[in-house]
Design an enzyme around this catalytic site. Structure first.
Site, PDB file in Angstrom:
ATOM      1  N   HIS A 157       0.688  -1.446  -0.314  1.00 56.28           N
ATOM      2  CA  HIS A 157      -0.196  -0.189  -0.340  1.00 56.28           C
ATOM      3  C   HIS A 157       1.066   1.566  -0.102  1.00 56.28           C
ATOM      4  O   HIS A 157       2.096   1.036   0.508  1.00 56.28           O
ATOM      5  CB  HIS A 157      -0.667  -0.150   1.104  1.00 56.28           C
ATOM      6  CG  HIS A 157      -0.306  -0.460   2.795  1.00 56.28           C
ATOM      7  ND1 HIS A 157       0.775   0.323   3.297  1.00 56.28           N
ATOM      8  CD2 HIS A 157      -0.344  -1.211   2.619  1.00 56.28           C
ATOM      9  CE1 HIS A 157       1.077  -0.092   4.515  1.00 56.28           C
ATOM     10  NE2 HIS A 157       0.745  -1.062   4.242  1.00 56.28           N
ATOM     11  N   GLU A 194       4.723  -4.632   0.953  1.00 56.19           N
ATOM     12  CA  GLU A 194       4.273  -6.206   1.389  1.00 56.19           C
ATOM     13  C   GLU A 194       3.996  -7.516   0.903  1.00 56.19           C
ATOM     14  O   GLU A 194       3.327  -7.269  -0.676  1.00 56.19           O
ATOM     15  CB  GLU A 194       4.194  -6.297   2.847  1.00 56.19           C
ATOM     16  CG  GLU A 194       3.087  -6.024   2.669  1.00 56.19           C
ATOM     17  CD  GLU A 194       1.414  -5.060   4.118  1.00 56.19           C
ATOM     18  OE1 GLU A 194       1.933  -5.886   4.611  1.00 56.19           O
ATOM     19  OE2 GLU A 194       1.507  -4.567   4.368  1.00 56.19           O
TER      20      GLU A 194
HETATM   21  C1  HZT Z   1      -4.434  -1.169   8.598  1.00 57.01           C
HETATM   22  C2  HZT Z   1      -4.035  -1.531   9.791  1.00 57.01           C
HETATM   23  C3  HZT Z   1      -3.140  -1.082  11.252  1.00 57.01           C
HETATM   24  C4  HZT Z   1      -2.772  -1.288   6.977  1.00 57.01           C
HETATM   25  C5  HZT Z   1      -1.639  -3.094   5.824  1.00 57.01           C
HETATM   26  C6  HZT Z   1      -0.803  -4.059   6.619  1.00 57.01           C
HETATM   27  C7  HZT Z   1       0.262  -4.156   8.592  1.00 57.01           C
HETATM   28  O1  HZT Z   1      -4.290  -4.910   5.523  1.00 57.01           O
HETATM   29  C8  HZT Z   1      -4.576  -1.485   2.020  1.00 57.01           C
HETATM   30  C9  HZT Z   1      -4.149  -2.144   1.890  1.00 57.01           C
HETATM   31  C10 HZT Z   1      -2.274  -1.286  10.700  1.00 57.01           C
HETATM   32  C11 HZT Z   1      -2.386  -1.654   9.209  1.00 57.01           C
HETATM   33  C12 HZT Z   1      -3.338  -1.612   8.113  1.00 57.01           C
HETATM   34  F1  HZT Z   1      -3.766  -1.670  12.301  1.00 57.01           F
HETATM   35  N1  HZT Z   1      -2.250  -2.657   6.239  1.00 57.01           N
HETATM   36  N2  HZT Z   1       0.625  -3.635   6.751  1.00 57.01           N
HETATM   37  N3  HZT Z   1       1.419  -3.177   7.867  1.00 57.01           N
HETATM   38  N4  HZT Z   1      -0.745  -4.233   8.075  1.00 57.01           N
HETATM   39  S1  HZT Z   1      -3.682  -3.518   5.804  1.00 57.01           S
HETATM   40  C13 HZT Z   1      -3.959  -2.431   4.037  1.00 57.01           C
HETATM   41  O2  HZT Z   1      -5.229  -2.897   5.856  1.00 57.01           O
HETATM   42  S2  HZT Z   1      -5.236  -1.374   3.351  1.00 57.01           S
HETATM   43  C14 HZT Z   1      -3.032  -3.419   2.729  1.00 57.01           C
HETATM   44 MN    MN Z   2       3.467  -3.899   8.186  1.00 57.85          MN
HETATM   45 MN    MN Z   3       1.940  -2.556   5.608  1.00 65.54          MN
END
Ligand code: HZT
Ligand code: MN
Ligand code: MN
Length: 446
Positions: free
Chosen positions: A287, A330
């Site tokens: 992202h 990622e």
């Molecule tokens: C959401 C909530 C969190 C973002 C990816 C991610 C950990 O899967 C667009 C693409 C922290 C991060 C996120 F508390 N996410 N990266 N590292 N998680 S995601 C996402 O929700 S939004 C992927």
């Molecule tokens: Mn992450």
């Molecule tokens: Mn991430």
């Protein structure tokens, strides 16, 4: 425990930084410098008398700033990088650099420059990147089966808070520490009272974030303690590096996904004489990141997703990476279905981007919790443990209300539902500078 040497810039920057000023020597040979010379932080182990005398003597002579990190890591980076210059990440040349780097790109860069001085932006993100490297170096050698997930989370978060010199919205934790094990690919962190213990057979995704002035470094690695899943980790590390290689200005997002999947799915894992193909988890992705926003969206404008499988149709064909943007690259591999579902108790939350400015619901406790969330985290994701840390009590009903009413988004654990599925993840934050891409979280470990 003895202080450890801080890796040199040369060690951290794979390609030699060209324009940036290098940290030649962090020692300050200033006799009048009366700064605290203690290397060990308050929480650090106490030294024996003989050792202490030796250190005192040495520091009296030199009056130097601490150049080394303590164990556990508690020395704020401003004490180590006295001149405020932080190590440059890995700098990678764009494949066909001069071919399409036109003057209009320079104009766009000039435009962006008016909003935020790039050197400030780079310095913020590099400081966050260096915190990530130092905290994870300690995490990687300290985390062992038998520890509780809560102990592991505290180990990482206490280190991050100290090294980044946590200060309101100026610097701190970027998002909850992900410690997802086995079939859980992402978004598990222990909730208060969680007694789960890390097992020797577990495969744990350690995903944590550091921010400086809203510039979030998002990077993750996977730990295993038995060789069984070594090849799965190899596959995902290789796939993430393929994604990083493919990324660049004007590159189509779908092409990154295709490159990742090709590498990921060239691997197999053999377990107890049975062979499993490694699959890219098709509904997980990287992202874009914008200030204080982990998923890169601004207001109701969504950020860009970086797929990890070949995508067809929709806007993935036309959406491209752009100069000045930065991304979390990622990838996730699985020996199971290769798709995740939301399952299990939720730990991760964030203020909804689309939520109205004022609380319009009818629950007084929800109204006050929403105010607390805005005051403590703003748009940064948080977990229940962080609400405890902020002094909130008995907030669970109010939190669930805010989720139901759409003021807060919940991010439940993401699980591959196939029985026995094993998942792994590697992640880096990359910056698309006008002249090169910089992998700001690259270290000598991954
Ligand atoms: C959401 C909530 C969190 C973002 C990816 C991610 C950990 O899967 C667009 C693409 C922290 C991060 C996120 F508390 N996410 N990266 N590292 N998680 S995601 C996402 O929700 S939004 C992927
Ligand atoms: Mn992450
Ligand atoms: Mn991430």
């Amino acid at each position: 425990m003895a202080p450890v040497a801080v890796p040199s810039v040369e060690e951290l920057s794979i390609s030699e930084p060209k324009k940036e000023k290098k940290v030649e020597d962090v020692e300050v040979d200033d006799e009048d410098n009366d700064d605290d010379d203690e290397v060990d932080g308050e929480d650090g182990p106490s030294n024996g008398d003989a050792k202490k005398k030796k250190k005192k003597k040495k520091s009296k002579k030199k009056k130097s700033a601490p150049a080394t990190q303590s164990e556990p890591p508690r020395v704020g980076l401003s004490k180590i990088f006295k001149n405020g210059v932080y190590p440059v990440g890995e700098e990678v040349e764009y494949p066909d650099d001069n071919a399409y780097r036109t003057s209009s790109a320079e104009m766009r860069e000039k435009e962006r420059l008016a909003q935020e001085d790039p050197s400030t932006m780079y310095s913020n993100i590099r400081r966050a990147g260096e915190v990530h490297r130092q905290v994870r170096a300690y995490a990687r050698k300290t985390i062992k089966p038998g520890m509780t997930m809560t102990e592991i989370a505290n180990l990482i978060e206490d280190g991050t808070r100290a090294l980044v010199e946590e200060n309101g919205f100026d610097s701190g934790i970027g998002f909850p520490t992900g410690l997802s094990v086995n079939e859980i690919a992402a978004h598990y962190t222990p909730n208060p009272g969680d007694k789960q213990v890390l097992q020797k057979k577990d495969v744990m995704k350690v995903d944590f974030g550091v921010h400086v002035n809203g510039r979030i470094v998002d990077s993750a690695f996977t730990m295993n303690f038995e060789p069984t899943w070594d090849r799965l980790l190899d596959a995902v590390k290789d796939a993430t590096n393929a994604g990083i290689r493919e990324a660049g200005i004007d590159v189509r997002l779908c092409d990154v996904g295709e490159a990742v999947q090709e590498v990921m799915e060239s691997y197999e894992v053999e377990v107890d004489g049975k062979t499993y193909p490694v699959k890219s988890i098709s509904n997980l992705n990287g992202h874009s990141i914008t200030p204080y926003t982990i998923h890169g969206g601004i207001g109701d404008k969504p950020g860009k997703s970086v797929p990890i499988v070949k995508q067809h149709g929709a806007d993935k064909d036309t959406q491209r990476m752009e100069e000045g943007e930065y991304f979390a690259i990622e990838t996730f591999g699985s020996t199971g279905r290769g798709r995740v579902i939301e399952e299990g108790a939720c730990s991760h939350y964030a203020l909804a981007g689309s939520a109205p400015e004022k609380y319009t619901g009818h629950h007084q406790s929800a109204k006050s919790l929403l105010a607390s969330v805005k005051r403590n985290f703003g748009t940064l994701p948080f977990c229940r443990r962080y609400l405890d840390h902020a002094g909130e009590k008995n907030y669970l009903l109010a939190l669930n209300t805010l989720v139901k009413e759409g003021f807060v988004m919940d991010y439940p654990p993401l699980v591959d539902p196939q029985p026995g599925a094993m998942t792994a993840q590697f992640e880096h934050t990359i910056l698309l500078r006008p002249t090169c891409k910089e992998v700001v979280s690259r270290g000598d470990d991954y």
